[in-house]
Design a protein around this motif. Structure first.
Motif, PDB file in Angstrom:
ATOM      1  N   SER A  67       0.846  -1.196   0.000  1.00  0.00           N
ATOM      2  CA  SER A  67       0.000   0.000   0.000  1.00  0.00           C
ATOM      3  C   SER A  67       0.884   1.250   0.000  1.00  0.00           C
ATOM      4  O   SER A  67       2.090   1.176   0.249  1.00  0.00           O
ATOM      5  N   GLU A  68       0.287   2.394  -0.265  1.00  0.00           N
ATOM      6  CA  GLU A  68       1.056   3.639  -0.238  1.00  0.00           C
ATOM      7  C   GLU A  68       1.637   3.876   1.150  1.00  0.00           C
ATOM      8  O   GLU A  68       2.800   4.272   1.287  1.00  0.00           O
ATOM      9  N   GLU A  69       0.856   3.618   2.188  1.00  0.00           N
ATOM     10  CA  GLU A  69       1.355   3.765   3.563  1.00  0.00           C
ATOM     11  C   GLU A  69       2.536   2.836   3.815  1.00  0.00           C
ATOM     12  O   GLU A  69       3.514   3.219   4.453  1.00  0.00           O
ATOM     13  N   GLY A  70       2.443   1.603   3.324  1.00  0.00           N
ATOM     14  CA  GLY A  70       3.526   0.644   3.473  1.00  0.00           C
ATOM     15  C   GLY A  70       4.781   1.080   2.740  1.00  0.00           C
ATOM     16  O   GLY A  70       5.898   0.946   3.252  1.00  0.00           O
ATOM     17  N   LYS A  71       4.596   1.613   1.535  1.00  0.00           N
ATOM     18  CA  LYS A  71       5.745   2.093   0.763  1.00  0.00           C
ATOM     19  C   LYS A  71       6.422   3.270   1.467  1.00  0.00           C
ATOM     20  O   LYS A  71       7.650   3.374   1.474  1.00  0.00           O
ATOM     21  N   LEU A  72       5.619   4.139   2.059  1.00  0.00           N
ATOM     22  CA  LEU A  72       6.187   5.278   2.783  1.00  0.00           C
ATOM     23  C   LEU A  72       6.882   4.824   4.067  1.00  0.00           C
ATOM     24  O   LEU A  72       7.938   5.350   4.426  1.00  0.00           O
ATOM     25  N   ALA A  73       6.314   3.821   4.733  1.00  0.00           N
ATOM     26  CA  ALA A  73       6.957   3.277   5.931  1.00  0.00           C
ATOM     27  C   ALA A  73       8.284   2.619   5.558  1.00  0.00           C
ATOM     28  O   ALA A  73       9.291   2.784   6.259  1.00  0.00           O
ATOM     29  N   ALA A  74       8.306   1.889   4.447  1.00  0.00           N
ATOM     30  CA  ALA A  74       9.542   1.252   3.986  1.00  0.00           C
ATOM     31  C   ALA A  74      10.581   2.315   3.637  1.00  0.00           C
ATOM     32  O   ALA A  74      11.764   2.163   3.967  1.00  0.00           O
ATOM     33  N   LEU A  75      10.140   3.385   3.019  1.00  0.00           N
ATOM     34  CA  LEU A  75      11.052   4.479   2.694  1.00  0.00           C
ATOM     35  C   LEU A  75      11.670   5.051   3.968  1.00  0.00           C
ATOM     36  O   LEU A  75      12.892   5.258   4.035  1.00  0.00           O
ATOM     37  N   ASP A  76      10.854   5.282   4.980  1.00  0.00           N
ATOM     38  CA  ASP A  76      11.372   5.816   6.252  1.00  0.00           C
ATOM     39  C   ASP A  76      12.356   4.844   6.900  1.00  0.00           C
ATOM     40  O   ASP A  76      13.413   5.262   7.384  1.00  0.00           O
ATOM     41  N   GLN A  77      12.014   3.559   6.908  1.00  0.00           N
ATOM     42  CA  GLN A  77      12.918   2.568   7.488  1.00  0.00           C
ATOM     43  C   GLN A  77      14.245   2.552   6.732  1.00  0.00           C
ATOM     44  O   GLN A  77      15.321   2.549   7.336  1.00  0.00           O
ATOM     45  N   ARG A  78      14.147   2.524   5.416  1.00  0.00           N
ATOM     46  CA  ARG A  78      15.334   2.479   4.564  1.00  0.00           C
ATOM     47  C   ARG A  78      16.204   3.712   4.786  1.00  0.00           C
ATOM     48  O   ARG A  78      17.423   3.615   4.947  1.00  0.00           O
ATOM     49  N   LEU A  79      15.573   4.863   4.813  1.00  0.00           N
ATOM     50  CA  LEU A  79      16.297   6.117   4.987  1.00  0.00           C
ATOM     51  C   LEU A  79      16.997   6.161   6.350  1.00  0.00           C
ATOM     52  O   LEU A  79      18.159   6.566   6.446  1.00  0.00           O
ATOM     53  N   ASN A  80      16.322   5.723   7.387  1.00  0.00           N
ATOM     54  CA  ASN A  80      16.931   5.706   8.722  1.00  0.00           C
ATOM     55  C   ASN A  80      18.138   4.774   8.780  1.00  0.00           C
ATOM     56  O   ASN A  80      19.157   5.106   9.402  1.00  0.00           O
ATOM     57  N   ILE A  81      18.039   3.619   8.143  1.00  0.00           N
ATOM     58  CA  ILE A  81      19.163   2.684   8.117  1.00  0.00           C
ATOM     59  C   ILE A  81      20.338   3.298   7.352  1.00  0.00           C
ATOM     60  O   ILE A  81      21.477   3.267   7.809  1.00  0.00           O
ATOM     61  N   LEU A  82      20.068   3.870   6.195  1.00  0.00           N
ATOM     62  CA  LEU A  82      21.138   4.468   5.400  1.00  0.00           C
ATOM     63  C   LEU A  82      21.816   5.616   6.138  1.00  0.00           C
ATOM     64  O   LEU A  82      23.044   5.736   6.117  1.00  0.00           O
ATOM     65  N   LYS A  83      21.030   6.440   6.795  1.00  0.00           N
ATOM     66  CA  LYS A  83      21.603   7.558   7.554  1.00  0.00           C
ATOM     67  C   LYS A  83      22.444   7.058   8.728  1.00  0.00           C
ATOM     68  O   LYS A  83      23.534   7.589   8.983  1.00  0.00           O
ATOM     69  N   ALA A  84      21.966   6.050   9.428  1.00  0.00           N
ATOM     70  CA  ALA A  84      22.713   5.514  10.563  1.00  0.00           C
ATOM     71  C   ALA A  84      24.052   4.948  10.113  1.00  0.00           C
ATOM     72  O   ALA A  84      25.086   5.193  10.751  1.00  0.00           O
TER      73      ALA A  84
END
Length: 113
Positions: free
Chosen positions: A54-71
């Motif tokens: 879903s769009e919400e799921g895709k946005l949640a995945a984006l946030d998770q991915r972004l947080n991992i990459l930043k860390a």
């Protein structure tokens, strides 16, 4: 194990899996904005929320991915000066905004079809 614990465990495992794939002998490089947007959109690194299409799921995945990459970026460049880290994190934030807008735009176009 309750659902929140499973999600946390999955997220931490995604972080550790990605971290293991990074060459920690190479540091001092800022991310390329276009490549970073592409990685965020194609699903690199894989994260638990990728299973929700879903769009919400895709946005949640984006946030998770972004947080991992930043860390991992901060961990990799921990010996670099703060202005360097701030500049790099700014690029990650900009990439996240761009990718988020693309996901939302695609979702709104799909709703109009």
């Amino acid at each position: 194990m309750d659902d929140d614990a499973r999600k946390t465990t999955g997220y931490l495992q995604a972080y550790y899996d990605f971290r293991e794939s990074v060459d920690f002998t190479q540091c001092g490089f800022l991310p390329d904005l276009d490549n970073l947007i592409w990685y965020l959109l194609i699903g690199v690194p894989p994260v638990p929320a990728d299973g929700d299409d879903s769009e919400e799921g895709k946005l949640a995945a984006l946030d998770q991915r972004l947080n991992i990459l930043k860390a991992v970026f901060v961990e990799l460049n921990r010996n670099m000066p703060n202005p360097f880290l701030d500049q790099g994190l700014g690029i990650y934030d900009q990439a996240g905004r761009s990718a988020r807008n693309m996901i939302k735009e695609k979702g709104s176009k799909g709703a109009m079809d």
